[in-house]
Design an enzyme around this catalytic site. Structure first.
Site, PDB file in Angstrom:
ATOM      1  CD1 TRP A  46      89.228  53.968 112.636  1.00 60.19           C
ATOM      2  CD2 TRP A  46      90.665  53.928 114.354  1.00 60.19           C
ATOM      3  NE1 TRP A  46      89.819  55.585 112.564  1.00 60.19           N
ATOM      4  CE2 TRP A  46      90.931  55.627 113.759  1.00 60.19           C
ATOM      5  CE3 TRP A  46      91.987  53.338 114.864  1.00 60.19           C
ATOM      6  CZ2 TRP A  46      92.170  55.831 113.610  1.00 60.19           C
ATOM      7  CZ3 TRP A  46      92.393  54.257 115.255  1.00 60.19           C
ATOM      8  CH2 TRP A  46      92.235  55.470 114.815  1.00 60.19           C
ATOM      9  CG  LEU A  47      85.408  57.375 117.202  1.00 51.09           C
ATOM     10  CD1 LEU A  47      83.936  57.096 118.261  1.00 51.09           C
ATOM     11  CD2 LEU A  47      86.028  57.711 117.845  1.00 51.09           C
ATOM     12  CG  ASN A  48      88.601  58.980 112.432  1.00 50.31           C
ATOM     13  OD1 ASN A  48      88.265  57.874 111.610  1.00 50.31           O
ATOM     14  ND2 ASN A  48      88.611  59.792 111.655  1.00 50.31           N
ATOM     15  CG  ASP A  49      87.765  63.781 112.102  1.00 51.28           C
ATOM     16  OD1 ASP A  49      88.668  62.503 112.594  1.00 51.28           O
ATOM     17  OD2 ASP A  49      88.186  63.102 110.965  1.00 51.28           O
ATOM     18  CD  GLU A 229      92.631  66.218 108.264  1.00 47.25           C
ATOM     19  OE1 GLU A 229      92.226  65.264 107.005  1.00 47.25           O
ATOM     20  OE2 GLU A 229      92.376  65.825 109.746  1.00 47.25           O
ATOM     21  CD1 TRP A 313      94.872  62.673 112.716  1.00 50.01           C
ATOM     22  CD2 TRP A 313      94.818  60.374 112.163  1.00 50.01           C
ATOM     23  NE1 TRP A 313      93.462  62.074 112.347  1.00 50.01           N
ATOM     24  CE2 TRP A 313      93.519  60.893 111.560  1.00 50.01           C
ATOM     25  CE3 TRP A 313      95.104  59.255 112.520  1.00 50.01           C
ATOM     26  CZ2 TRP A 313      92.879  60.224 111.381  1.00 50.01           C
ATOM     27  CZ3 TRP A 313      93.888  58.375 111.363  1.00 50.01           C
ATOM     28  CH2 TRP A 313      93.218  58.312 111.387  1.00 50.01           C
TER      29      TRP A 313
END
Length: 534
Positions: A46-49, A229, A313
């Site tokens: 998993w990848l996010n910011d 954020e 999201w």
């Protein structure tokens, strides 16, 4: 749209103690047909910011870190900083995990990296090249608090040692995160912008050594949503001048106007203590659903370049990819310019230019001064497909509108290859009757498209690029489609729209068609469609 060209073992830190579990495959590998070719993705997990973006001047390499769960394809703790690098911002190479938490119920949340040229932190000696004195500033998230911590690297950002006296900022809050740090030359100190997320504050701190921080001010403007954020603050040059403005970036999630997560920005002045807006306008960075947590690269003195997470999201945890989830946007170059909002008002606006380097052109189709009719579309006839295509067109609205009560449109249709006796398509269109662009990513055969948050159809207003000698509106649109993501740049990047889409198994973009449902209403002044390969 011009394409900018920029000139551009497992040896873990002893503090990265938890063992990373081997990835367990829970479904069919979809890499062959929907893994992007030039958008950064993790090999597995998993990848996010995006985090810690920086440019290594010694090696001429761009480094991108990111929120990473190597043990699953959903967000979850323990959460790490993954790491990839690129020599051209188009082709990415994955490295080992860079930073990890102490315990399985903790996470190394978002943050940034600076180059401590003058060794203000005292972490380095003369054996470390000044251009590689890498310090990471990040949020350490543990069950009862979020603090700002630092770590340093003695090998150019491959591995990190955590500062023994962490945290460097602790305000006894569980919603305090995402520090972006930079050197402010005018006041000769480090500046941090960091989010007090559920108080809708971006706090501005200052430091001489990256260890001791003083609170200077709070920034509290913007569209609220549920929380703030991933802030950022940077000088952005104004096109065709030697001047610049400061731009404050922040992200909201959930509760953005389009649903879920999005980015906004503000233009003003910064004196080393306080950011003041030039006006009261909250500007939206991208009109699509899949552009979040934007961050700029540090220590690149020539241009302002950044990445965003290309997901939302609302549905990021369930998109149909395996054995990975999520990608970054393309790297984009950022400038400022005055842009028409309507016929009477211009405002300062971010201009975004995609960065594409070292790609092969496999096939192309060109058309100039072509008047579209209902029975005369322009379609490619590419014999092969990489799933990576782009198009660049300038079109003019001509003649009298036929019926303002019905659609009068030009459409750019992106078709899959023929598979199992069928094709699938997504489309971008412009409707003359309401002067708006729309996007349709509805693919009925894909179960995921029934997700109520994966909005299939939406639109945006775009002011014409200009008017011709007959006072008819002219529009420009550049688009790049890469397996399961489409980035659109209107009028040389004065407005953008970024969206993912998901076709059926073994289908991916193959052909592009330009069509109209009316005769003689749209003239393609220029059109270039290309099939590309990495």
């Amino acid at each position: 749209m011009k394409i900018t060209t920029l000139v551009a073992s497992i040896l873990m830190s002893v503090l990265l103690e938890p063992v990373i579990a081997s990835f367990i495959d829970t479904g069919k590998d979809t890499s062959a047909y929907n893994r992007p070719l030039i958008h950064l993705t993790p090999n597995v997990g998993w990848l996010n910011d995006p985090n810690g973006l920086f440019y290594d001047k010694k090696t001429s390499v761009w480094h991108a870190y990111y929120q990473y769960n190597p043990n699953d394809t959903i967000w979850g703790q323990p959460l790490y900083w993954g790491h990839s690098s690129s020599k051209d911002l188009t082709h990415w190479e994955e490295h080992q995990v860079a930073l990890g938490p102490q315990n399985d119920d903790e996470g190394i949340f978002s943050g940034s990296i600076v180059i401590d040229y003058n060794n203000t932190s005292g972490f380095f000696d003369e054996s470390i090249d000044k251009d590689q004195r890498v310090v990471a500033i990040y949020t350490n998230s543990i069950p009862d608090t979020q603090t700002q911590d630092i770590a340093y690297s003695l090998d150019g950002g491959e591995t990190f040692t955590k500062y023994k006296k962490n945290p460097v900022i602790d305000v006894n809050s569980t919603q305090f995160r995402d520090p972006k740090v930079f050197w402010h030359e005018e006041t000769n100190k480090w500046i941090m912008v960091v989010s007090k997320s559920q108080e809708y504050k971006i706090q501005i701190f200052g430091s001489l050594d990256l260890k001791t921080w003083d609170l200077h001010s709070n920034f509290t403007s913007g569209y609220l949503g549920n929380q703030y954020e991933c802030p950022g603050l940077i000088k952005v040059p104004i096109e065709n001048t030697n001047d610049y403005k400061w731009v404050m970036f922040l992200a909201i999630n959930p509760g953005s106007p389009a649903g879920g997560s999005s980015n906004q920005y503000f233009i003003g002045e910064f004196d080393g203590f306080e950011f003041k807006q030039d006006d009261s306008i909250t500007r939206v960075m991208d009109a699509g659903k899949d552009f979040y947590a934007f961050q700029t690269f540090s220590d690149n003195e020539q241009d302002v370049i950044g990445l965003a997470w290309a997901s939302n999201w609302q549905y990021a945890n369930v998109v149909p990819t395996n054995p990975w989830r999520s990608s970054m946007s393309l790297a984009r170059k950022y400038t400022l310019g005055y842009v028409n909002q309507n016929v009477e008002t211009k405002i300062m606006t971010l201009i975004q230019t995609p960065i594409l380097n070292n790609l092969d052109v496999i096939n192309k189709v060109e058309k100039n001064n072509h008047l579209l009719t209902k029975n005369d579309s322009v379609i490619t006839n590419f014999s092969s497909s990489t799933g990576l295509l782009d198009f660049n067109t300038t079109f003019k609205v001509v003649g009298e509108s036929i019926d303002s009560n019905s659609l009068s449109n030009i459409e750019i249709l992106i078709h899959s290859q023929m598979s199992n006796s069928s094709t699938e398509s997504i489309k971008v269109g412009f409707d003359r009757s309401v002067s708006a662009f729309y996007f349709n990513r509805d693919i009925p055969n894909v179960e995921f498209n029934n997700n109520p948050y994966f909005t299939n159809k939406f639109s945006t207003y775009v002011e014409p690029s200009h008017y011709d000698e007959d006072d008819m509106p002219v529009y420009k649109i550049y688009g790049i489609v890469d397996k399961n993501i489409l980035e659109l740049y209107f009028n040389d990047g004065t407005q953008t729209m970024t969206n993912t889409f998901f076709m059926s198994e073994d289908k991916y973009p193959h052909q592009i068609e330009i069509a109209s449902n009316v005769d003689g209403q749209f003239e393609l002044q220029s059109l270039l469609i290309r099939e590309l390969n990495n």
